[in-house]
Motif scaffolding. Structure first.
Motif, PDB file in Angstrom:
ATOM      1  N   MET A  85      18.862  29.177  34.287  1.00 27.68           N
ATOM      2  CA  MET A  85      19.411  30.061  35.288  1.00 27.68           C
ATOM      3  C   MET A  85      18.713  29.777  36.614  1.00 27.68           C
ATOM      4  N   SER A  86      19.478  29.656  37.669  1.00 26.10           N
ATOM      5  CA  SER A  86      18.878  29.372  38.976  1.00 26.10           C
ATOM      6  C   SER A  86      18.307  30.655  39.588  1.00 26.10           C
ATOM      7  N   GLU A  87      17.453  30.493  40.593  1.00 19.93           N
ATOM      8  CA  GLU A  87      16.893  31.651  41.287  1.00 19.93           C
ATOM      9  C   GLU A  87      17.999  32.492  41.903  1.00 19.93           C
ATOM     10  N   VAL A  88      19.038  31.838  42.406  1.00 17.39           N
ATOM     11  CA  VAL A  88      20.130  32.556  43.060  1.00 17.39           C
ATOM     12  C   VAL A  88      20.860  33.461  42.076  1.00 17.39           C
ATOM     13  N   SER A  89      21.103  32.985  40.857  1.00 14.55           N
ATOM     14  CA  SER A  89      21.906  33.745  39.907  1.00 14.55           C
ATOM     15  C   SER A  89      21.124  34.808  39.135  1.00 14.55           C
ATOM     16  N   THR A  90      19.823  34.901  39.311  1.00 14.09           N
ATOM     17  CA  THR A  90      19.057  35.877  38.539  1.00 14.09           C
ATOM     18  C   THR A  90      19.416  37.311  38.898  1.00 14.09           C
ATOM     19  N   GLY A  91      19.943  37.554  40.094  1.00 15.98           N
ATOM     20  CA  GLY A  91      20.307  38.909  40.495  1.00 15.98           C
ATOM     21  C   GLY A  91      21.750  39.262  40.183  1.00 15.98           C
ATOM     22  N   PHE A  92      22.492  38.371  39.544  1.00 18.53           N
ATOM     23  CA  PHE A  92      23.895  38.621  39.247  1.00 18.53           C
ATOM     24  C   PHE A  92      24.038  39.543  38.037  1.00 18.53           C
ATOM     25  N   ARG A  93      25.101  40.330  38.045  1.00 17.93           N
ATOM     26  CA  ARG A  93      25.496  41.075  36.856  1.00 17.93           C
ATOM     27  C   ARG A  93      26.997  41.292  36.905  1.00 17.93           C
ATOM     28  N   MET A  94      27.613  41.411  35.758  1.00 18.38           N
ATOM     29  CA  MET A  94      29.047  41.644  35.668  1.00 18.38           C
ATOM     30  C   MET A  94      29.341  43.033  36.207  1.00 18.38           C
ATOM     31  N   MET A  95      30.315  43.144  37.129  1.00 25.16           N
ATOM     32  CA  MET A  95      30.651  44.433  37.728  1.00 25.16           C
ATOM     33  C   MET A  95      31.919  45.042  37.117  1.00 25.16           C
ATOM     34  N   HIS A  96      33.039  44.311  37.234  1.00 25.88           N
ATOM     35  CA  HIS A  96      34.293  44.839  36.693  1.00 25.88           C
ATOM     36  C   HIS A  96      35.316  43.731  36.513  1.00 25.88           C
ATOM     37  N   THR A  97      36.335  44.057  35.758  1.00 28.86           N
ATOM     38  CA  THR A  97      37.524  43.222  35.623  1.00 28.86           C
ATOM     39  C   THR A  97      38.667  44.010  36.227  1.00 28.86           C
ATOM     40  N   MET A  98      39.469  43.380  37.092  1.00 29.12           N
ATOM     41  CA  MET A  98      40.577  44.069  37.741  1.00 29.12           C
ATOM     42  C   MET A  98      41.889  43.647  37.110  1.00 29.12           C
ATOM     43  N   ILE A  99      42.725  44.636  36.808  1.00 29.63           N
ATOM     44  CA  ILE A  99      44.082  44.358  36.357  1.00 29.63           C
ATOM     45  C   ILE A  99      45.043  45.224  37.168  1.00 29.63           C
ATOM     46  N   ARG A 100      46.232  44.675  37.429  1.00 31.19           N
ATOM     47  CA  ARG A 100      47.265  45.410  38.162  1.00 31.19           C
ATOM     48  C   ARG A 100      48.124  46.164  37.162  1.00 31.19           C
ATOM     49  N   VAL A 101      48.388  47.434  37.462  1.00 31.57           N
ATOM     50  CA  VAL A 101      49.150  48.280  36.546  1.00 31.57           C
ATOM     51  C   VAL A 101      50.351  48.884  37.264  1.00 31.57           C
ATOM     52  N   LEU A 102      51.433  49.066  36.522  1.00 31.53           N
ATOM     53  CA  LEU A 102      52.665  49.603  37.091  1.00 31.53           C
ATOM     54  C   LEU A 102      52.628  51.125  37.192  1.00 31.53           C
ATOM     55  N   ASP A 103      52.167  51.797  36.149  1.00 32.46           N
ATOM     56  CA  ASP A 103      52.127  53.266  36.100  1.00 32.46           C
ATOM     57  C   ASP A 103      50.669  53.678  35.925  1.00 32.46           C
ATOM     58  N   LEU A 104      50.037  54.065  37.018  1.00 39.05           N
ATOM     59  CA  LEU A 104      48.600  54.350  37.003  1.00 39.05           C
ATOM     60  C   LEU A 104      48.249  55.488  36.048  1.00 39.05           C
ATOM     61  N   GLU A 105      49.015  56.562  36.063  1.00 36.29           N
ATOM     62  CA  GLU A 105      48.697  57.700  35.200  1.00 36.29           C
ATOM     63  C   GLU A 105      48.769  57.310  33.720  1.00 36.29           C
ATOM     64  N   ARG A 106      49.787  56.545  33.373  1.00 38.25           N
ATOM     65  CA  ARG A 106      49.938  56.093  31.985  1.00 38.25           C
ATOM     66  C   ARG A 106      48.780  55.180  31.589  1.00 38.25           C
ATOM     67  N   SER A 107      48.366  54.305  32.504  1.00 38.52           N
ATOM     68  CA  SER A 107      47.250  53.400  32.220  1.00 38.52           C
ATOM     69  C   SER A 107      45.933  54.155  32.096  1.00 38.52           C
ATOM     70  N   ILE A 108      45.686  55.098  32.991  1.00 37.01           N
ATOM     71  CA  ILE A 108      44.460  55.900  32.893  1.00 37.01           C
ATOM     72  C   ILE A 108      44.434  56.636  31.561  1.00 37.01           C
ATOM     73  N   ALA A 109      45.561  57.207  31.166  1.00 41.32           N
ATOM     74  CA  ALA A 109      45.628  57.918  29.885  1.00 41.32           C
ATOM     75  C   ALA A 109      45.324  56.970  28.722  1.00 41.32           C
ATOM     76  N   PHE A 110      45.865  55.760  28.749  1.00 39.02           N
ATOM     77  CA  PHE A 110      45.614  54.793  27.677  1.00 39.02           C
ATOM     78  C   PHE A 110      44.122  54.492  27.571  1.00 39.02           C
ATOM     79  N   TYR A 111      43.504  54.129  28.686  1.00 39.73           N
ATOM     80  CA  TYR A 111      42.099  53.720  28.648  1.00 39.73           C
ATOM     81  C   TYR A 111      41.151  54.888  28.356  1.00 39.73           C
TER      82      TYR A 111
END
Length: 140
Positions: free
Chosen positions: A1-27
């Motif tokens: 691991m390089s010095e630059v990447s030592t401060g990295f961490r996974m933040m989020h995965t983005m997906i596009r959804v058609l019906d936000l309320e339905r998606s929030i309910a699912f998750y």
């Protein structure tokens, strides 16, 4: 691991959804995540909702992006694979999800070339969520 990447961490995965309320309910209701935050951007005509199993400061989360003017379902594409979630007792989890109306295109069972048990469930937009049986994984 390089010095630059030592401060990295996974933040989020983005997906596009058609019906936000339905998606929030699912998750939140089916997969047990928490709605962490939600923000409307009227100038850009979109809403972002972040869901996950813990605070964004310490956990990777899923960003649900809803574009207000989108009328047709999104094409998933060939580059995206899936989001993976670890679960205990994958058979009971899948039975409960099915009872709640979730689509399970790949029922739980052993991987084709392994011993870990997996299943796939689809969210309302057709995104695949892989469920991995934590109690069937080979420990490293």
């Amino acid at each position: 691991m390089s010095e630059v990447s030592t401060g990295f961490r996974m933040m989020h995965t983005m997906i596009r959804v058609l019906d936000l309320e339905r998606s929030i309910a699912f998750y939140t209701e089916l997969l047990g995540m928490t709605l962490l935050r939600r923000e409307d951007f009227p100038g850009g005509r979109f809403t972002l909702a972040f869901v996950g199993y813990g605070p964004e400061a310490s956990h990777a989360v899923v960003e649900l992006t809803h574009n207000w003017d989108q009328a047709e379902p999104y094409a998933i594409g060939t580059g995206f694979g899936h989001i993976a979630l670890g679960v205990h007792d994958i058979y009971a989890v899948c039975a409960a999800l099915a009872k709640q109306g979730a689509r399970i295109p790949r029922p739980p069972g052993p991987m084709k070339h392994g011993t870990t048990h997996i299943a796939f469930v689809e969210d309302p937009d057709g995104y695949k969520i892989e469920l991995i049986g934590l109690d069937t994984m080979r420990q490293a």
